[in-house]
Scaffold this active site. Structure first.
Site, PDB file in Angstrom:
ATOM      1  CB  SER A   1       6.347  16.850  62.428  1.00 27.81           C
ATOM      2  OG  SER A   1       5.665  15.961  61.861  1.00 27.81           O
TER       3      SER A   1
ATOM      4  CG  HIS B   1       8.604  19.719  61.085  1.00 24.82           C
ATOM      5  ND1 HIS B   1       7.485  20.471  61.406  1.00 24.82           N
ATOM      6  CD2 HIS B   1       8.279  18.937  60.347  1.00 24.82           C
ATOM      7  CE1 HIS B   1       6.529  19.954  60.544  1.00 24.82           C
ATOM      8  NE2 HIS B   1       6.931  18.888  59.844  1.00 24.82           N
TER       9      HIS B   1
ATOM     10  CE  LYS C   1       6.241  20.815  56.863  1.00 26.64           C
ATOM     11  NZ  LYS C   1       6.906  19.462  56.493  1.00 26.64           N
TER      12      LYS C   1
END
Ligand code: PLP
Length: 398
Positions: free
Chosen positions: A184, A212, A243
């Site tokens: 990330s 991610h 997320k």
């Protein structure tokens, strides 16, 4: 008194952090999460620093799904899963996560941090080896520490180094290669096709943490394994609901049935921690239904990413190459990165600056994170601010 020394020691450590410029201040938002946010000074800024890849965080779409779940199943459960804390949406969500990722089964945790903390210890013992990328997330590092397996590290995304670790661990009973699907800080994608090849060659298992990537990497957003064409060849996938998938909280492990069953029996953060709130289970289910029926959000995110990556390069900035919505704009120098981020704030753009020890010395940067929710106008305004701040600080030609 001895306690005085304890508190004085803490104060001194905090003062040192401040003196080194490493003290983290929390930014207070006075609005929802979104492509723009209102800060507590009342200013509205273009937001380029949330993990809100699909724009679902703060979106009214999820208010409705959450309201439905709360009306039907209530607010909380006050129980771990195996006593009286499992409701219909928990089972449905586990099924939906497994199906979405192309795995047999899945198990929910309160956070991806807990999933990683709880996944290694029940599965791998003293005769086994865990081979971990050096840049893996803190929760993977902590989780591996809790297991009795031997620990090995390979250089970031370095397949020759990984192969050497595999060659030197041939005497171990079981071996697991573990990597973040996407790193990330850089937006680099793990070389999962090559990792799967090596795993098959050496008879090792493969685990990815796709926090991610889940929801937007690969043609239909399944993640890094879809991106690299290795669906069905990864043994364990961990990820977050905090997320792209709505952004509230929660995590999961997806794997073969016997792995998930073992975790349900033995994984300590699962056994000894409260059930995910039903409102999150219900709303996450709505997210996966939406992502399974349309790639619209994922497509918009990638169009925004391509647009921003091309334009920021044309302005003359140095960025880490790639295709991921994390764009590392390299400033190299820590004070410069801080000044640049502060100037962008004044110009109405929220980005985060990263410098040593979070990234290697001499690799200070601001990290941009694109979202499906960004409009072209917002991206153009942000790019104009990057140009202005860059010229002011002498980073670009005039
Ligand atoms: C954000 C992140 C986590 C932690 O996720 P939570 O659900 O917030 O605990 C774990 N692993 C990686 C790679 C992450 O980026």
């Amino acid at each position: 008194m001895r306690q005085d020394a304890f508190y004085a020691g803490l104060r001194q450590n905090l003062d040192e952090l401040r003196a080194q410029g490493l003290y983290k201040q929390e930014r207070v938002l006075a609005s929802r999460q979104g492509s723009t946010v209102v800060c507590d000074d009342g200013r509205r800024l273009i937001n380029l620093c949330a993990n809100n890849y699909l724009g679902l965080s703060g979106d009214a779409f999820l208010d409705g799904a959450a309201r439905e779940a709360i009306e039907r199943y209530g607010y909380g459960l006050s129980s771990v899963r195996f006593i009286c804390g499992t409701q219909t949406p928990h089972k449905q969500l586990e099924r939906a996560i497994a199906d979405f990722l192309g795995m047999e089964d899945a198990i929910l945790y309160a956070a991806a941090f807990d999933a990683n903390a709880g996944v290694f210890e029940p599965l791998f013992g003293e005769y086994d080896a865990i081979i971990s990328d050096e840049l893996n997330h803190a929760s993977i590092i902590d989780g591996i520490r809790l297991s009795k397996a031997a620990r090995y590290r390979y250089a970031n995304n370095d397949m020759l180094d990984l192969e050497m670790r595999l060659a030197e661990t041939g005497h171990k009973q079981h071996r697991l290669i573990v990597t973040d699907g996407v790193f990330s800080m850089d937006g680099t994608i793990a070389r999962l096709d090559k990792i799967c090849e090596l795993a098959e060659q050496f008879g090792a298992l493969v685990m990815i943490d796709d926090s991610h990537a889940t929801g937007f990497m690969g043609a239909t957003g399944r993640g890094t394994h879809e991106h690299h064409g290795v669906m069905g060849r990864v043994d364990i996938i961990t990820g977050t609901l905090g997320k792209a998938l709505g952004g509230a909280m929660g995590g999961f492990v997806a794997a073969r049935r016997e792995v998930v069953d073992t975790l349900r029996q033995k994984s300590r953060p699962y056994l000894f921690s409260n059930s995910l709130a039903p409102v999150i289970a219900g709303a996450s289910l709505a997210v996966l239904e939406r992502l399974s029926s349309s790639t619209e959000l994922r497509d918009r995110l990638h169009a925004n990413t391509a647009y921003f990556r091309r334009a920021i390069g044309e302005l003359g900035f140095t960025v880490k190459p790639g295709t991921h919505p994390v764009v590392a704009v390299m400033l190299f120098d820590a004070p410069l990165a801080q000044r640049f981020a502060r100037r962008l704030y004044d110009l109405g753009v929220l980005v985060s600056g990263f410098f040593y020890p979070v990234v290697p010395l001499g690799e200070a940067r601001v990290r941009v994170q694109l979202s499906a929710a960004h409009t072209r106008e917002q991206l153009d305004a942000a790019l104009a601010a990057f140009g202005e701040a860059g010229r002011e600080l002498g980073l670009l030609g005039r």
